[in-house]
Design a protein around this motif. Structure first.
Motif, PDB file in Angstrom:
ATOM      1  N   LYS A   1       0.793  -1.205  -0.225  1.00 27.84           N
ATOM      2  CA  LYS A   1       0.112  -0.157  -0.090  1.00 27.84           C
ATOM      3  C   LYS A   1       0.766   1.163  -0.044  1.00 27.84           C
ATOM      4  N   LYS A   2       2.033   1.301   0.669  1.00 27.60           N
ATOM      5  CA  LYS A   2       2.877   2.461   0.825  1.00 27.60           C
ATOM      6  C   LYS A   2       3.447   2.547  -0.569  1.00 27.60           C
ATOM      7  N   ILE A   3       3.713   1.695  -1.347  1.00 27.96           N
ATOM      8  CA  ILE A   3       4.271   1.675  -2.509  1.00 27.96           C
ATOM      9  C   ILE A   3       3.586   2.402  -3.608  1.00 27.96           C
ATOM     10  N   LEU A   4       2.216   1.772  -3.473  1.00 28.14           N
ATOM     11  CA  LEU A   4       1.169   2.254  -4.390  1.00 28.14           C
ATOM     12  C   LEU A   4       0.496   3.518  -3.976  1.00 28.14           C
ATOM     13  N   ASP A   5       0.665   3.924  -2.750  1.00 31.14           N
ATOM     14  CA  ASP A   5       0.288   5.394  -2.366  1.00 31.14           C
ATOM     15  C   ASP A   5       1.327   6.273  -3.100  1.00 31.14           C
TER      16      ASP A   5
END
Length: 95
Positions: A76-80
């Motif tokens: 999620k952090k990477i996608l955000d």
């Protein structure tokens, strides 16, 4: 490897974060062409995902990180951050 579009390393027991880093650094020619990457069933962590996300992978549309050590919060952090915007298929399940 300049024509490589599909790469499956799934289940290769010797593949680690270091292996993914070496692949990213040693194979710049595949970065713009790879469409599908399967790193499922590996002992890779968010470090591999961060390495991959730092590369220019505009053609990457399929990514399988199922049963790896990558946690959904790390993904999620990477996608955000707007990484992997071109994905059409993402497989994710934790070990």
């Amino acid at each position: 490897m300049s024509n490589l579009k599909y790469l499956s390393l799934s289940g290769c027991s010797g593949i680690t974060d270091k292996s993914i880093f070496i692949l990213c650094e040693a194979s710049p020619n595949i970065n713009g062409k790879i469409k599908s990457l399967d790193i499922s069933n590996l002992n890779v962590t968010e470090q591999s995902l961060e390495c991959l996300s730092s590369k220019q992978l505009p053609s990457l549309s399929d990514l399988n990180i199922s049963r790896s050590l990558i946690k959904s919060l790390d993904l999620k952090k990477i996608l955000d951050q707007g990484k992997f915007n071109h994905l059409k298929y993402l497989a994710l399940s934790e070990k």
